[in-house]
Write an enzyme that holds these catalytic residues in place. Structure first.
Site, PDB file in Angstrom:
ATOM      1  N   THR A  47       0.701  -1.296  -0.037  1.00 29.26           N
ATOM      2  CA  THR A  47       0.069  -0.005  -0.010  1.00 29.26           C
ATOM      3  C   THR A  47       0.864   1.326   0.162  1.00 29.26           C
ATOM      4  OG1 THR A  47      -1.881  -0.979   1.206  1.00 29.26           O
ATOM      5  CG2 THR A  47      -1.920   1.040   1.202  1.00 29.26           C
ATOM      6  N   ASP A 112       1.745  -7.581  -4.157  1.00 33.18           N
ATOM      7  CA  ASP A 112       0.916  -7.427  -3.218  1.00 33.18           C
ATOM      8  C   ASP A 112       1.491  -8.208  -1.870  1.00 33.18           C
ATOM      9  OD1 ASP A 112      -1.325  -8.219  -1.173  1.00 33.18           O
ATOM     10  OD2 ASP A 112      -2.630  -7.217  -2.561  1.00 33.18           O
ATOM     11  N   SER A 113       1.718  -7.893  -0.727  1.00 32.16           N
ATOM     12  CA  SER A 113       2.323  -8.744   0.172  1.00 32.16           C
ATOM     13  C   SER A 113       1.743 -10.146   0.587  1.00 32.16           C
ATOM     14  CB  SER A 113       2.498  -7.856   1.673  1.00 32.16           C
ATOM     15  OG  SER A 113       1.370  -7.849   2.325  1.00 32.16           O
ATOM     16  N   SER A 114       0.411 -10.041   0.264  1.00 26.56           N
ATOM     17  CA  SER A 114      -0.579 -11.592   0.461  1.00 26.56           C
ATOM     18  C   SER A 114       0.245 -12.550  -0.736  1.00 26.56           C
ATOM     19  CB  SER A 114      -1.680 -11.183   0.194  1.00 26.56           C
ATOM     20  OG  SER A 114      -2.022 -10.815  -1.098  1.00 26.56           O
ATOM     21  N   THR A 144       1.680  -4.707   4.465  1.00 25.69           N
ATOM     22  CA  THR A 144       1.257  -4.934   5.819  1.00 25.69           C
ATOM     23  C   THR A 144       0.829  -6.430   6.056  1.00 25.69           C
ATOM     24  OG1 THR A 144      -0.956  -4.002   6.044  1.00 25.69           O
ATOM     25  CG2 THR A 144       0.830  -2.341   6.421  1.00 25.69           C
ATOM     26  N   ASP A 145       0.326  -6.982   5.281  1.00 26.27           N
ATOM     27  CA  ASP A 145      -0.500  -8.319   5.442  1.00 26.27           C
ATOM     28  C   ASP A 145       0.457  -9.217   6.079  1.00 26.27           C
ATOM     29  OD1 ASP A 145      -2.876  -7.376   4.879  1.00 26.27           O
ATOM     30  OD2 ASP A 145      -3.269  -8.070   3.052  1.00 26.27           O
ATOM     31  N   GLN A 327      -2.687 -19.418  21.246  1.00 28.20           N
ATOM     32  CA  GLN A 327      -3.450 -18.509  20.413  1.00 28.20           C
ATOM     33  C   GLN A 327      -3.645 -17.129  21.266  1.00 28.20           C
ATOM     34  OE1 GLN A 327      -7.307 -20.235  20.079  1.00 28.20           O
ATOM     35  NE2 GLN A 327      -6.588 -22.358  19.325  1.00 28.20           N
ATOM     36  N   CYS A 328      -3.142 -17.270  22.737  1.00 36.36           N
ATOM     37  CA  CYS A 328      -3.781 -15.916  23.069  1.00 36.36           C
ATOM     38  C   CYS A 328      -2.734 -14.887  22.807  1.00 36.36           C
ATOM     39  CB  CYS A 328      -3.463 -15.997  24.764  1.00 36.36           C
ATOM     40  SG  CYS A 328      -4.955 -17.370  25.386  1.00 36.36           S
TER      41      CYS A 328
END
Length: 611
Positions: A47, A112-114, A144-145, A327-328
């Protein structure tokens, strides 16, 4: 050491940059380069580098350089025209009274970082490797992804890194009038253009983060990245604050080595109530699978259904490296509870407080270096790039030397060097070196010592004396200044906690005479007891009791499991006998979140053994 009242004393270094004693401004000044630094900007897309077109915002080759070249805040056009060579751009004079030379490079195809994968990580690393000797620092503009994945991967790929590598990006393209991209870029350029921080970093919004500790936490806020399990390395506000004491050090002058191999035969599984043994079997039956990162509940808990456990046990037995992470958002895996111990016995290893991005990339990196599964497991549980807080480990710092040097250089400091720094640290050194008070004529200076003095971690002389077992100095301090007996450091530890950790019963008794209390975060105290009991011991229980603790019902895990639950589970009779003593307060009817009281653990164990 210095008083908390004096933490506002600051030194300005030729600019708006203000570093207080806590951040060691002497090192800042030392790190501030006297020569113009050359920075390579590597644009990978995302972006931040999008520009308007007839089809919307798109990445355009060369557009970023044109934008930076024509922006007066990033490029002094006149100075660049007369002074620059080799396609460099030169900034205006910065707040540090310096100019930064930078050059913009781009990937052949902006991404695109994805769409970023391990091949792209290698491409980025090779670009930096090729330019390494010609530049002082590197900035990678990135979407950023997957920025946290790339930052983590690069941190493992770069061995013997001695220069600054910063990833940054934005939520709004820097070509828009209102954007976060240009601020993020300038913040990154300020660090890269003035200081050497030999780490892979993420610079976003107002924070400078260790790359392998960072995560994207919000897709709609400009404050998109955070480091939930490790404090930021720096902050950007009216002033810039850098925490030099926690920055990784490069201990040698060896050349940069870039490890370019990643194992891609790994998987990430997020535990959920609908995940069953059938789905696990489909994942594990892949013959090419070499590693799995499992995001588990809480402190590392998984379901213990028989078929589910068998799938994990069989996979580990076949040589698949299985990593347990939480996961926390802010928790870490503590494999001391029932389920954790069961899976540890199966061969599952703990990922500690690593992020999923760091755990995943580290596992892929290690599996590509060797086929020795045991070596991978050992190395994975070792901190190699600052990505992991090892069990029982603390960062080694030199707060006294930093603070002393800083204070001497402050012409208007309110700190009394002898009273606040020199004499308190002499006492600390006597404690550490196990010397007797008679080795120095303490009576001549004991009235001149500030017994309340603290280092930057808020640790007092009494903390050090309690940890090192120096009874004479501890008693001297308590006689002169008894009100500090329960002062806590930055980790909320009292001197009594230090005495308990040192297992020094004499020190514990001395502190009790002056109303000393065992103070530390309840979760940490619980972990100490649980670890001790899990290992079949009862030392910590007795030490807690000697330190004045009586109510042992209060020490419960996130699952509401008490020490007795664990003691029954592992067959620790000594712990159970202790809890049964008349002087101990303990409620044997406490139920864990599964509705079980301690005695129910015996029945559960028998069922598990039958399986």
């Amino acid at each position: 050491m210095y008083n908390e009242d004096d933490t506002q004393n600051v030194t300005k270094i030729k600019s708006h940059l203000v570093i207080d004693m806590q951040n060691h401004h002497d090192i800042i000044k030392e790190k501030l380069s006297d020569q113009p630094r050359k920075v390579l900007i590597l644009n990978t897309g995302g972006t931040i580098s999008m520009f308007p077109s007839s089809s919307g915002y798109v990445t355009k080759t060369g557009a970023l350089k044109n934008f930076l070249q024509n922006n007066p805040f990033s490029c002094d056009m006149d100075y660049t025209y007369f002074k620059a060579t080799d396609d460099f751009l030169i900034t205006p004079i910065t707040a540090f009274n310096r100019r930064i030379w930078f050059k913009v490079d781009e990937l052949d195809k902006l991404l695109d970082s994805s769409n970023m994968n391990s091949d792209d990580w290698v491409t980025i690393a090779e670009r930096i490797e090729k330019a390494y000797k010609h530049y002082d620092s590197f900035i990678i503009l990135h979407g950023t992804d997957t920025m946290a994945y790339t930052a983590s991967a690069l941190s493992f790929m770069f061995q013997n890194l001695s220069k600054t590598v910063i990833l940054t990006g934005s939520q709004v393209p820097l070509s828009q009038p209102r954007n976060d991209g240009f601020t993020n870029f300038l913040n990154a350029l300020t660090i890269a253009g003035h200081f050497t921080i030999p780490e892979v970093l993420i610079c976003f919004q107002d924070k400078l983060l260790r790359g392998n500790r960072a995560q994207k936490v919000n897709s709609s806020s400009l404050d998109s990245f955070d480091s939930p399990k490790f404090i930021p390395l720096g902050y950007f506000g009216v002033n810039i604050s850098i925490k030099w004491d926690i920055i990784m050090k490069n201990p040698n002058e060896e050349n940069l080595q870039v490890n370019k191999k990643f194992c891609t035969n790994i998987s990430l599984i997020r535990l959920n109530p609908l995940l069953n043994h059938v789905t696990l079997n489909e994942i594990f039956k892949n013959e090419k699978l070499k590693g799995v990162v499992i995001e588990t509940y809480g402190a590392g808990n998984m379901q213990t259904e028989e078929k589910f456990c068998n799938e994990i046990a069989q996979a580990a037995k076949r040589g698949i490296v299985i990593v347990n992470i939480s996961q926390c958002h802010t928790s870490q895996v503590e494999m001391i509870y029932e389920t954790g111990i069961i899976f540890e016995n199966m061969g599952v290893i703990s990922g500690g407080d690593m992020t999923s991005q760091a755990a995943f990339t580290k596992l892929g990196y290690l599996l590509a270096q060797t086929d020795d599964v045991d070596k991978v497991k050992d190395e994975f549980q070792r901190n190699i790039r600052g990505e992991l807080t090892e069990s029982g480990g603390t960062a080694e710092t030199e707060p006294f030397l930093m603070a002393l040097s800083s204070a001497i250089k402050q012409q208007h400091s309110k700190i009394d060097l002898n009273k606040d720094l020199v004499f308190p640290n002499i006492l600390c050194q006597i404690c550490v070196q196990k010397k007797k008070l008679s080795s120095m004529k303490l009576s001549k200076i004991e009235q001149e010592i500030n017994y309340k003095a603290q280092d930057y971690d808020k640790r007092s002389i009494l903390h050090v004396a309690a940890r090192e077992g120096s009874l004479e100095i501890a008693e001297l301090i308590l006689r002169k200044c008894p009100e500090i007996v329960n002062n806590v450091d930055r980790w909320k530890h009292s001197p009594m906690y230090e005495a308990v950790m040192a297992k020094n019963t004499q020190m514990i008794q001395l502190l009790l005479r002056f109303q000393g209390k065992l103070i530390a975060p309840i979760k940490e105290l619980t972990q100490l007891l649980m670890l001790d009991v899990a290992n079949g011991k009862g030392d910590m229980l007795n030490l807690f009791y000697e330190a004045g603790e009586r109510d042992f019902t209060q020490y419960k895990t996130e699952d509401n499991r008490t020490v007795a639950h664990l003691a029954v589970s592992v067959g620790n009779d000594a712990a159970l006998q202790f809890l049964s003593n008349p002087g101990v307060i303990f409620d044997w009817q406490v139920q864990d979140k599964f509705g079980r009281i301690p005695k129910d653990e015996k029945i559960l164990q028998k069922r598990l053994l039958k399986r």
